[in-house]
Design a protein around this motif. Structure first.
Motif, PDB file in Angstrom:
ATOM      1  N   GLY A  88       0.812  -1.208   0.000  1.00  0.00           N
ATOM      2  CA  GLY A  88       0.000   0.000   0.000  1.00  0.00           C
ATOM      3  C   GLY A  88       0.841   1.251   0.000  1.00  0.00           C
ATOM      4  N   PRO A  89       0.194   2.407   0.039  1.00  0.00           N
ATOM      5  CA  PRO A  89       0.928   3.671   0.025  1.00  0.00           C
ATOM      6  C   PRO A  89       1.669   3.891   1.347  1.00  0.00           C
ATOM      7  CG  PRO A  89      -1.416   4.057   0.295  1.00  0.00           C
ATOM      8  CD  PRO A  89      -1.247   2.598   0.051  1.00  0.00           C
ATOM      9  N   ALA A  95       7.701  -0.448  -1.136  1.00  0.00           N
ATOM     10  CA  ALA A  95       7.842  -0.646  -2.582  1.00  0.00           C
ATOM     11  C   ALA A  95       7.888  -2.148  -2.856  1.00  0.00           C
ATOM     12  CB  ALA A  95       9.104   0.031  -3.078  1.00  0.00           C
ATOM     13  N   CYS A  96       7.165  -2.576  -3.853  1.00  0.00           N
ATOM     14  CA  CYS A  96       7.049  -4.006  -4.148  1.00  0.00           C
ATOM     15  C   CYS A  96       7.427  -4.303  -5.591  1.00  0.00           C
ATOM     16  CB  CYS A  96       5.613  -4.466  -3.921  1.00  0.00           C
ATOM     17  SG  CYS A  96       5.091  -4.392  -2.215  1.00  0.00           S
ATOM     18  N   SER A  97       7.749  -5.558  -5.835  1.00  0.00           N
ATOM     19  CA  SER A  97       7.971  -6.016  -7.204  1.00  0.00           C
ATOM     20  C   SER A  97       6.608  -6.133  -7.888  1.00  0.00           C
ATOM     21  CB  SER A  97       8.676  -7.371  -7.190  1.00  0.00           C
ATOM     22  OG  SER A  97       7.776  -8.380  -6.742  1.00  0.00           O
ATOM     23  N   PRO A  98       6.585  -6.242  -9.214  1.00  0.00           N
ATOM     24  CA  PRO A  98       5.293  -6.413  -9.894  1.00  0.00           C
ATOM     25  C   PRO A  98       4.509  -7.638  -9.406  1.00  0.00           C
ATOM     26  CG  PRO A  98       6.952  -5.770 -11.481  1.00  0.00           C
ATOM     27  CD  PRO A  98       7.669  -6.031 -10.180  1.00  0.00           C
ATOM     28  N   TYR A 104      -0.842  -8.347  -3.749  1.00  0.00           N
ATOM     29  CA  TYR A 104      -1.529  -7.372  -2.901  1.00  0.00           C
ATOM     30  C   TYR A 104      -2.821  -6.897  -3.561  1.00  0.00           C
ATOM     31  CZ  TYR A 104      -2.233  -3.403   0.195  1.00  0.00           C
ATOM     32  OH  TYR A 104      -2.768  -2.515   1.094  1.00  0.00           O
ATOM     33  N   ASP A 105      -2.798  -6.660  -4.875  1.00  0.00           N
ATOM     34  CA  ASP A 105      -4.014  -6.269  -5.601  1.00  0.00           C
ATOM     35  C   ASP A 105      -5.080  -7.347  -5.499  1.00  0.00           C
ATOM     36  OD1 ASP A 105      -2.866  -3.888  -6.417  1.00  0.00           O
ATOM     37  OD2 ASP A 105      -2.371  -4.597  -8.434  1.00  0.00           O
ATOM     38  N   ILE A 106      -4.686  -8.599  -5.654  1.00  0.00           N
ATOM     39  CA  ILE A 106      -5.641  -9.710  -5.571  1.00  0.00           C
ATOM     40  C   ILE A 106      -6.248  -9.785  -4.169  1.00  0.00           C
ATOM     41  CG2 ILE A 106      -5.814 -12.233  -5.579  1.00  0.00           C
ATOM     42  CD1 ILE A 106      -3.805 -12.162  -7.947  1.00  0.00           C
ATOM     43  N   PHE A 107      -5.422  -9.594  -3.147  1.00  0.00           N
ATOM     44  CA  PHE A 107      -5.923  -9.595  -1.772  1.00  0.00           C
ATOM     45  C   PHE A 107      -6.963  -8.491  -1.582  1.00  0.00           C
ATOM     46  CE2 PHE A 107      -5.417  -7.417   2.363  1.00  0.00           C
ATOM     47  CZ  PHE A 107      -6.048  -8.352   3.167  1.00  0.00           C
TER      48      PHE A 107
END
Length: 166
Positions: A88-89, A95-98, A104-107
């Protein structure tokens, strides 16, 4: 009997008027209940379409992971597993890898899906039909049993399918 001096309504006329008015009000009440169920069903359909569009937007923001098929999933309800890293922000996120961002988006998406739709199910599939093209197919299902019963749907499970190019 002198009928010229009578005025007003007889008791029988009043009873008939009350019965007719009651039947009309029952019809209005049934119509209002049907409209309410139909509005609830439309709301669920709108939510499912919005959620399908949301995951596609997330894939377009992270094309590297989408093209690596990191967003492919089948959700059949149940608990949603939190990813190991909070992408998240700041200040909580990192900072995350793709691939981590995709997890995280799926969660976040599955959590929203579970909260917004009763009996939610989903399938997201990214395909590569040609060397330069990627397609996304998102199918979101939910249980619309109250509306199905009231509006005489054949099946209470409804689905929304979104197909697009990434």
């Amino acid at each position: 009997m002198n009928y010229k001096n009578t005025s007003g309504f007889t008791l029988l006329e009043v009873l008939v008027a009350v019965v007719v008015l009651s039947l009309g009000l029952l019809g209005v009440g049934a119509a209002v209940a049907t409209v309410h169920r139909s509005a609830a069903s439309s709301y669920l359909a709108q939510q499912s379409a919005q959620l399908a569009s949301n995951i596609v937007d997330r894939m377009r923001q992270n094309p590297t992971a989408a093209q690596a098929f990191s967003y492919n999933l089948v959700y059949s309800g149940g608990p949603v597993a939190a990813p190991p890293i909070n992408c998240g922000p700041p200040p909580a996120g990192v900072a995350c890898s793709p691939t981590q961002q995709a997890a995280y988006d799926i969660f976040q998406w599955e959590t929203a899906l579970k909260a917004a739709l009763p009996g939610a199910t989903a399938e997201v599939k990214v395909t590569n039909p040609s060397a330069t093209t990627y397609d996304a197919i998102v199918v979101v299902g939910y249980n619309d049993a109250p509306a199905a019963q009231a509006l005489k749907f054949a099946t209470p499970t409804r689905t929304v399918q979104l197909e697009t190019l990434l």
